[in-house]
Motif scaffolding. Structure first.
Motif, PDB file in Angstrom:
ATOM      1  N   CYS A  75      14.360  21.893  57.361  1.00 11.19           N
ATOM      2  CA  CYS A  75      14.835  21.550  55.909  1.00 11.19           C
ATOM      3  C   CYS A  75      13.962  21.756  55.057  1.00 11.19           C
ATOM      4  CB  CYS A  75      15.273  19.898  56.148  1.00 11.19           C
ATOM      5  SG  CYS A  75      16.683  19.713  57.248  1.00 11.19           S
ATOM      6  N   ARG A  76      13.395  23.215  55.019  1.00  9.90           N
ATOM      7  CA  ARG A  76      12.807  23.643  53.755  1.00  9.90           C
ATOM      8  C   ARG A  76      13.713  24.528  52.903  1.00  9.90           C
ATOM      9  NH1 ARG A  76       9.689  20.200  55.545  1.00  9.90           N
ATOM     10  NH2 ARG A  76       7.463  20.081  55.368  1.00  9.90           N
ATOM     11  N   LEU A  77      13.698  24.225  51.593  1.00  8.40           N
ATOM     12  CA  LEU A  77      14.330  24.900  50.481  1.00  8.40           C
ATOM     13  C   LEU A  77      13.504  25.878  50.192  1.00  8.40           C
ATOM     14  CD1 LEU A  77      16.871  25.914  48.818  1.00  8.40           C
ATOM     15  CD2 LEU A  77      16.209  23.876  47.356  1.00  8.40           C
ATOM     16  N   ARG A  78      13.763  27.206  50.100  1.00  2.71           N
ATOM     17  CA  ARG A  78      12.884  28.348  49.526  1.00  2.71           C
ATOM     18  C   ARG A  78      13.609  29.025  48.609  1.00  2.71           C
ATOM     19  NH1 ARG A  78      11.243  27.422  54.773  1.00  2.71           N
ATOM     20  NH2 ARG A  78       8.763  27.603  55.150  1.00  2.71           N
ATOM     21  N   GLU A  79      13.279  29.151  47.054  1.00  2.00           N
ATOM     22  CA  GLU A  79      14.019  29.948  46.313  1.00  2.00           C
ATOM     23  C   GLU A  79      13.265  31.208  45.605  1.00  2.00           C
ATOM     24  OE1 GLU A  79      17.146  26.274  45.425  1.00  2.00           O
ATOM     25  OE2 GLU A  79      15.564  26.828  43.798  1.00  2.00           O
ATOM     26  N   LEU A  80      13.467  32.127  45.432  1.00  2.30           N
ATOM     27  CA  LEU A  80      13.037  33.137  44.819  1.00  2.30           C
ATOM     28  C   LEU A  80      13.592  33.845  43.495  1.00  2.30           C
ATOM     29  CD1 LEU A  80      12.276  35.746  47.849  1.00  2.30           C
ATOM     30  CD2 LEU A  80      10.524  33.910  46.603  1.00  2.30           C
ATOM     31  N   PHE A  81      12.860  34.001  42.626  1.00  3.54           N
ATOM     32  CA  PHE A  81      13.330  34.600  41.224  1.00  3.54           C
ATOM     33  C   PHE A  81      13.158  36.275  41.086  1.00  3.54           C
ATOM     34  CE2 PHE A  81      12.273  35.829  36.913  1.00  3.54           C
ATOM     35  CZ  PHE A  81      13.569  35.886  36.251  1.00  3.54           C
ATOM     36  N   ALA A  82      14.216  36.994  40.672  1.00  3.12           N
ATOM     37  CA  ALA A  82      14.031  38.412  40.786  1.00  3.12           C
ATOM     38  C   ALA A  82      13.596  39.010  41.997  1.00  3.12           C
ATOM     39  CB  ALA A  82      13.058  38.541  39.422  1.00  3.12           C
ATOM     40  N   ALA A  83      13.948  38.654  43.076  1.00  2.67           N
ATOM     41  CA  ALA A  83      13.695  39.185  44.300  1.00  2.67           C
ATOM     42  C   ALA A  83      14.153  40.434  44.583  1.00  2.67           C
ATOM     43  CB  ALA A  83      14.386  38.301  45.453  1.00  2.67           C
ATOM     44  N   ARG A  84      13.335  41.335  44.983  1.00  6.92           N
ATOM     45  CA  ARG A  84      13.438  42.721  45.381  1.00  6.92           C
ATOM     46  C   ARG A  84      12.787  43.407  46.622  1.00  6.92           C
ATOM     47  NH1 ARG A  84      16.617  45.172  41.132  1.00  6.92           N
ATOM     48  NH2 ARG A  84      16.752  43.829  39.210  1.00  6.92           N
ATOM     49  N   ARG A  85      13.130  44.239  47.270  1.00  2.00           N
ATOM     50  CA  ARG A  85      12.612  44.758  48.375  1.00  2.00           C
ATOM     51  C   ARG A  85      12.606  46.354  48.206  1.00  2.00           C
ATOM     52  NH1 ARG A  85      14.336  44.074  54.944  1.00  2.00           N
ATOM     53  NH2 ARG A  85      12.275  44.808  55.696  1.00  2.00           N
ATOM     54  N   ALA A  86      11.222  46.656  48.561  1.00  6.67           N
ATOM     55  CA  ALA A  86      11.009  48.087  48.148  1.00  6.67           C
ATOM     56  C   ALA A  86      10.038  48.449  49.215  1.00  6.67           C
ATOM     57  CB  ALA A  86      10.714  48.613  46.764  1.00  6.67           C
ATOM     58  N   ASN A  87      10.326  49.710  50.059  1.00  9.18           N
ATOM     59  CA  ASN A  87       9.497  50.221  51.354  1.00  9.18           C
ATOM     60  C   ASN A  87       9.160  49.161  52.180  1.00  9.18           C
ATOM     61  OD1 ASN A  87       9.449  52.602  50.010  1.00  9.18           O
ATOM     62  ND2 ASN A  87       7.712  52.020  48.462  1.00  9.18           N
ATOM     63  N   GLY A  88       9.872  47.938  52.510  1.00  9.13           N
ATOM     64  CA  GLY A  88       9.912  47.053  53.575  1.00  9.13           C
ATOM     65  C   GLY A  88       9.026  45.831  52.968  1.00  9.13           C
ATOM     66  N   ARG A  89       8.786  45.833  51.634  1.00  7.38           N
ATOM     67  CA  ARG A  89       7.824  44.776  51.006  1.00  7.38           C
ATOM     68  C   ARG A  89       8.944  44.030  50.146  1.00  7.38           C
ATOM     69  NH1 ARG A  89       2.400  45.224  51.625  1.00  7.38           N
ATOM     70  NH2 ARG A  89       1.699  46.960  52.860  1.00  7.38           N
ATOM     71  N   TRP A  90       8.751  42.697  50.078  1.00  8.94           N
ATOM     72  CA  TRP A  90       9.417  41.705  49.202  1.00  8.94           C
ATOM     73  C   TRP A  90       8.528  41.587  47.720  1.00  8.94           C
ATOM     74  CZ3 TRP A  90      14.456  40.706  48.767  1.00  8.94           C
ATOM     75  CH2 TRP A  90      15.292  41.069  49.871  1.00  8.94           C
ATOM     76  N   ARG A  91       9.364  41.692  46.778  1.00 10.15           N
ATOM     77  CA  ARG A  91       8.640  41.361  45.443  1.00 10.15           C
ATOM     78  C   ARG A  91       9.486  40.175  44.668  1.00 10.15           C
ATOM     79  NH1 ARG A  91       4.172  43.996  44.045  1.00 10.15           N
ATOM     80  NH2 ARG A  91       4.347  43.219  41.949  1.00 10.15           N
ATOM     81  N   ALA A  92       8.840  39.496  43.926  1.00  9.44           N
ATOM     82  CA  ALA A  92       9.645  38.500  42.902  1.00  9.44           C
ATOM     83  C   ALA A  92       9.096  37.989  42.003  1.00  9.44           C
ATOM     84  CB  ALA A  92      10.216  37.216  43.997  1.00  9.44           C
TER      85      ALA A  92
END
Length: 315
Positions: A136-153
């Motif tokens: 029951c953990r809520l996780r939220e990302l803003f401006a999430a993008r994936r490039a070359n297998g890596r996630w950025r936000a």
């Protein structure tokens, strides 16, 4: 005879409860088996009898007296993305990633569970929301993008959905107000059940360079006539909603009872919700034909505060 009828009614009610046919309070209708924060959390507060805020007229005017109320969610796609902010349900088995943040000092670090093909909000915000049904953990990302297998936000936030804890003072979240997004979304499942038992997330074009409880962060200007992040508004009790039925009636009742919380900068009076094929876009779009900023007022929520660092409200 009355006693027999009363016992019979009680028996019918008991059977209905056992069969799951009696509507339960919205905070008892979980997402992925998890509560949307405790029942005494601010999201579930009844603000219908709270006093009008002293700055109400200025704040409403700044957002837009004649701007229409807008449901920023619906069915189908817009520019290739679902209309609204979707949610992803994950488990301990979901792959996790270390996310690189633009604002790491105000983001929760650690690994974020992200499905192989996550549902992400369209547009520039690109919110990515996950609920882990196992913890029951809520996780939220803003401006999430994936490039070359890596996630950025831009930023990331984590909440325990069974806790009233707020984020550290001054910290952003996936929203500029430092609030969670998911509990403020209008969901089809709760509307279909006949009750929204929580405040609704909404946006305004410009905000003050300060925040008020329960918000934890600001992203605005020094103009004192602008509303701060966390400002709480409700549909006036004098507004007659008796002629509305179905989903619109449920939404309007929630706006009079629980109101809506200013959570981000954006279009005026835009309420947030989840995309769902059951929504009727024509019905939702009719809201701005009947309701404008003139129908709303800001409320003084200071009497709800138990602790500035807690989301629990006074009984």
């Amino acid at each position: 005879m009355k006693g027999v009828m009363r016992r019979r009614s009680t028996l019918v009610l008991l059977v209905a409860v056992l069969l799951g046919t009696v509507a339960q309070p919205a905070h008892a209708r979980p997402v992925a088996g998890c509560p949307m924060f405790p029942a005494n959390n601010y999201w579930h507060a009844d603000v219908s009898d709270l006093p009008v805020h002293a700055r109400s007229a200025d704040w409403v005017r700044s957002i837009g007296l004649d701007a229409g109320l807008k449901a920023d969610f619906g069915s189908g796609l817009w520019d290739g993305y679902p209309i609204g902010i979707p949610t992803n349900v994950v488990t301990r088995a979901t792959p996790t990633y270390r996310v690189s943040f633009t604002w790491p000092d105000e983001s929760n670090r650690g690994r974020y569970p992200i499905p192989a093909h996550p549902r992400i909000e369209g547009g520039g915000d690109r919110h990515l929301l996950t609920v882990n049904r196992d913890d029951c953990r809520l996780r939220e990302l803003f401006a999430a993008r994936r490039a070359n297998g890596r996630w950025r936000a831009g930023s990331g936030a984590v909440w325990n959905l069974r806790s009233n804890a707020l984020r550290p003072a001054g910290w952003t979240s996936a929203d500029a107000a430092g609030l969670p997004i998911l509990p403020g979304l209008v969901r089809w499942t709760e509307v279909a059940a006949g009750e929204i038992d929580h405040a609704i997330r909404f946006t305004a074009p410009a905000t003050r360079d300060r925040y008020v409880w329960p918000a934890r962060h600001q992203a605005g200007d020094a103009d004192p006539d602008l509303p701060p992040m966390g400002a709480w508004f409700r549909l006036k009790s004098s507004v007659d909603i008796s002629g509305f039925h179905g989903p619109l009636r449920v939404i309007l009742e929630a706006l009079q009872t629980h109101g809506m919380i200013l959570a981000d900068n954006g279009s005026p009076w835009y309420m947030s919700g989840t995309p769902d094929p059951h929504w009727n876009n024509d019905v939702l779009n009719s809201l701005d034909e009947h309701f404008t900023g003139r129908d709303f007022e800001a409320v003084d929520t200071s009497s709800l505060i138990v602790d500035e660092n807690s989301g629990a409200v006074a009984p």
